[in-house]
Design a protein around this motif. Structure first.
Motif, PDB file in Angstrom:
ATOM      1  N   ASN A  18       0.723  -1.173   0.061  1.00  0.00           N
ATOM      2  CA  ASN A  18       0.114  -0.048  -0.029  1.00  0.00           C
ATOM      3  C   ASN A  18       0.797   1.292   0.147  1.00  0.00           C
ATOM      4  N   LYS A  19       2.053   1.342   0.750  1.00  0.00           N
ATOM      5  CA  LYS A  19       2.957   2.269   0.815  1.00  0.00           C
ATOM      6  C   LYS A  19       3.577   2.785  -0.453  1.00  0.00           C
ATOM      7  N   GLN A  20       3.698   1.557  -1.278  1.00  0.00           N
ATOM      8  CA  GLN A  20       4.475   1.829  -2.397  1.00  0.00           C
ATOM      9  C   GLN A  20       3.467   2.208  -3.433  1.00  0.00           C
ATOM     10  N   LEU A  21       2.235   1.761  -3.529  1.00  0.00           N
ATOM     11  CA  LEU A  21       1.130   2.473  -4.587  1.00  0.00           C
ATOM     12  C   LEU A  21       0.930   3.602  -4.103  1.00  0.00           C
ATOM     13  N   MET A  22       0.937   4.063  -2.836  1.00  0.00           N
ATOM     14  CA  MET A  22       0.457   5.448  -2.493  1.00  0.00           C
ATOM     15  C   MET A  22       1.419   6.383  -3.177  1.00  0.00           C
ATOM     16  N   ALA A  23       2.916   5.838  -3.035  1.00  0.00           N
ATOM     17  CA  ALA A  23       4.051   6.670  -3.311  1.00  0.00           C
ATOM     18  C   ALA A  23       3.758   6.682  -4.813  1.00  0.00           C
ATOM     19  N   ARG A  24       3.452   5.957  -5.627  1.00  0.00           N
ATOM     20  CA  ARG A  24       3.172   5.959  -7.092  1.00  0.00           C
ATOM     21  C   ARG A  24       2.184   6.907  -7.488  1.00  0.00           C
ATOM     22  N   GLU A  25       1.181   6.758  -6.715  1.00  0.00           N
ATOM     23  CA  GLU A  25      -0.159   7.842  -7.072  1.00  0.00           C
ATOM     24  C   GLU A  25       0.188   9.060  -6.686  1.00  0.00           C
ATOM     25  N   THR A  26       0.950   9.260  -5.624  1.00  0.00           N
ATOM     26  CA  THR A  26       1.371  10.602  -5.257  1.00  0.00           C
ATOM     27  C   THR A  26       2.130  11.172  -6.410  1.00  0.00           C
ATOM     28  N   THR A  27       3.306  10.356  -6.875  1.00  0.00           N
ATOM     29  CA  THR A  27       4.271  11.043  -7.869  1.00  0.00           C
ATOM     30  C   THR A  27       3.350  11.148  -9.205  1.00  0.00           C
ATOM     31  N   SER A  28       2.536  10.281  -9.649  1.00  0.00           N
ATOM     32  CA  SER A  28       1.503  10.505 -10.810  1.00  0.00           C
ATOM     33  C   SER A  28       0.810  11.614 -10.639  1.00  0.00           C
ATOM     34  N   PHE A  29       0.201  11.765  -9.433  1.00  0.00           N
ATOM     35  CA  PHE A  29      -0.495  13.301  -9.319  1.00  0.00           C
ATOM     36  C   PHE A  29       0.393  14.341  -9.462  1.00  0.00           C
ATOM     37  N   GLN A  30       1.566  14.503  -9.001  1.00  0.00           N
ATOM     38  CA  GLN A  30       2.589  15.649  -9.023  1.00  0.00           C
ATOM     39  C   GLN A  30       2.775  15.809 -10.510  1.00  0.00           C
ATOM     40  N   VAL A  31       3.310  14.851 -11.179  1.00  0.00           N
ATOM     41  CA  VAL A  31       3.642  14.886 -12.703  1.00  0.00           C
ATOM     42  C   VAL A  31       2.534  15.527 -13.423  1.00  0.00           C
ATOM     43  N   VAL A  79      -5.766  25.590 -15.539  1.00  0.00           N
ATOM     44  CA  VAL A  79      -5.648  24.467 -16.367  1.00  0.00           C
ATOM     45  C   VAL A  79      -6.195  24.953 -17.490  1.00  0.00           C
ATOM     46  N   GLU A  80      -7.176  25.676 -17.172  1.00  0.00           N
ATOM     47  CA  GLU A  80      -8.176  26.530 -18.360  1.00  0.00           C
ATOM     48  C   GLU A  80      -8.053  28.132 -18.165  1.00  0.00           C
ATOM     49  N   TRP A  81      -8.326  28.727 -19.157  1.00  0.00           N
ATOM     50  CA  TRP A  81      -8.598  30.165 -19.310  1.00  0.00           C
ATOM     51  C   TRP A  81      -9.820  30.664 -19.571  1.00  0.00           C
ATOM     52  N   PHE A  82     -10.408  31.583 -19.192  1.00  0.00           N
ATOM     53  CA  PHE A  82     -11.695  31.938 -19.789  1.00  0.00           C
ATOM     54  C   PHE A  82     -12.068  33.573 -19.953  1.00  0.00           C
ATOM     55  N   HIS A  83     -12.699  33.787 -20.886  1.00  0.00           N
ATOM     56  CA  HIS A  83     -13.136  35.391 -21.155  1.00  0.00           C
ATOM     57  C   HIS A  83     -14.053  35.838 -20.296  1.00  0.00           C
ATOM     58  N   THR A  84     -15.252  35.036 -19.716  1.00  0.00           N
ATOM     59  CA  THR A  84     -16.108  35.326 -18.940  1.00  0.00           C
ATOM     60  C   THR A  84     -16.402  34.406 -17.950  1.00  0.00           C
ATOM     61  N   GLU A  85     -17.122  34.650 -16.821  1.00  0.00           N
ATOM     62  CA  GLU A  85     -17.538  33.863 -15.885  1.00  0.00           C
ATOM     63  C   GLU A  85     -18.503  32.801 -16.393  1.00  0.00           C
ATOM     64  N   LEU A 112       2.256  18.826 -15.538  1.00  0.00           N
ATOM     65  CA  LEU A 112       2.180  18.797 -17.123  1.00  0.00           C
ATOM     66  C   LEU A 112       0.902  20.031 -17.118  1.00  0.00           C
ATOM     67  N   GLU A 113       0.063  19.978 -16.439  1.00  0.00           N
ATOM     68  CA  GLU A 113      -1.025  20.791 -16.476  1.00  0.00           C
ATOM     69  C   GLU A 113      -0.491  22.333 -16.377  1.00  0.00           C
ATOM     70  N   ALA A 114       0.222  22.421 -15.202  1.00  0.00           N
ATOM     71  CA  ALA A 114       0.988  23.744 -15.349  1.00  0.00           C
ATOM     72  C   ALA A 114       1.736  24.239 -16.258  1.00  0.00           C
ATOM     73  N   ILE A 115       2.262  23.479 -17.025  1.00  0.00           N
ATOM     74  CA  ILE A 115       3.190  23.463 -18.380  1.00  0.00           C
ATOM     75  C   ILE A 115       2.240  24.200 -19.321  1.00  0.00           C
ATOM     76  N   ALA A 116       1.227  22.948 -19.576  1.00  0.00           N
ATOM     77  CA  ALA A 116       0.329  23.419 -20.535  1.00  0.00           C
ATOM     78  C   ALA A 116      -0.519  24.760 -20.347  1.00  0.00           C
TER      79      ALA A 116
END
Length: 142
Positions: free
Chosen positions: A28-41, A123-129, A45-49
Motif C-alpha cells: 500500500n505504501k508503495q502504491l500510494m507513493a506511485r499515485e502521489t508521484t503520478s498526481f504531481q507529474v 488548467v483553463e482560461w476563460f473570458h467570462t464567468e 504537466l497541467e501547469a506547463i500546458a
C-alpha cells in the motif's frame, strides 16, 4: 500435548496473518507513493500546458495590440471596416479568468482580485464567468 499443538497452530495462523498484513501495508505504501508521484507529474504537466497557453494568449494579445494600432492609423476607410477591426481586437483580448481542479476534485474558477487568483496555476482560461460556468466550474468562495 493436544493443547500445546492447538496453541502452536493458533500462533502460526496469527503469525502468518500478521506477516500478510505487514506485506500488504508495504505494498500500500508503495502504491500510494506511485499515485502521489503520478498526481504531481500530472499537476506539473497541467501547469506547463497552462503556461504555454498563457504565452500563446499573450502573443495573440500582442497581435491584437498591433491590429489596434493599425486601426488607429486607418483614417480614410469606411466605418464598417473599422467596426470589424474593433470586434476582432475585442475577441482576441486575453482571457483573465483562471480555472483549475482543487485537491478535492472540485472544478473552480478564480477572477482577478480574488484571494487565490495570483496563487492559482490555471488548467483553463476563460473570458467570462459564464464560459467557466458552462464548462462546469464554480466560482471560488474567496
Amino acid at each position: 500435548m493436544k493443547n500445546l499443538l492447538k496453541a502452536l497452530s493458533y500462533f502460526l495462523v496469527i503469525g502468518s496473518g500478521l506477516v500478510t498484513i505487514f506485506r500488504l501495508n508495504k505494498t500500500n505504501k508503495q502504491l500510494m507513493a506511485r499515485e502521489t508521484t503520478s498526481f504531481q507529474v500530472k499537476q506539473t504537466l497541467e501547469a506547463i500546458a497552462a503556461t504555454l497557453e498563457k504565452t500563446q494568449e499573450s502573443e495573440r494579445s500582442t497581435s491584437a495590440e498591433a491590429k489596434q494600432s493599425s486601426l488607429d492609423s486607418v483614417e480614410n476607410e469606411d466605418l464598417t471596416s473599422k467596426d470589424e477591426l474593433k470586434r476582432e481586437v475585442k475577441e482576441e483580448a486575453p482571457p483573465l479568468i483562471k480555472a483549475n481542479k482543487n485537491a478535492r476534485g472540485e472544478y473552480i474558477y478564480h477572477v482577478p482580485g480574488g484571494v487565490f487568483y495570483d496563487r492559482t496555476t490555471p488548467v483553463e482560461w476563460f473570458h467570462t464567468e459564464e464560459e467557466a460556468q458552462a464548462k462546469g466550474y464554480r466560482k471560488s468562495a474567496r
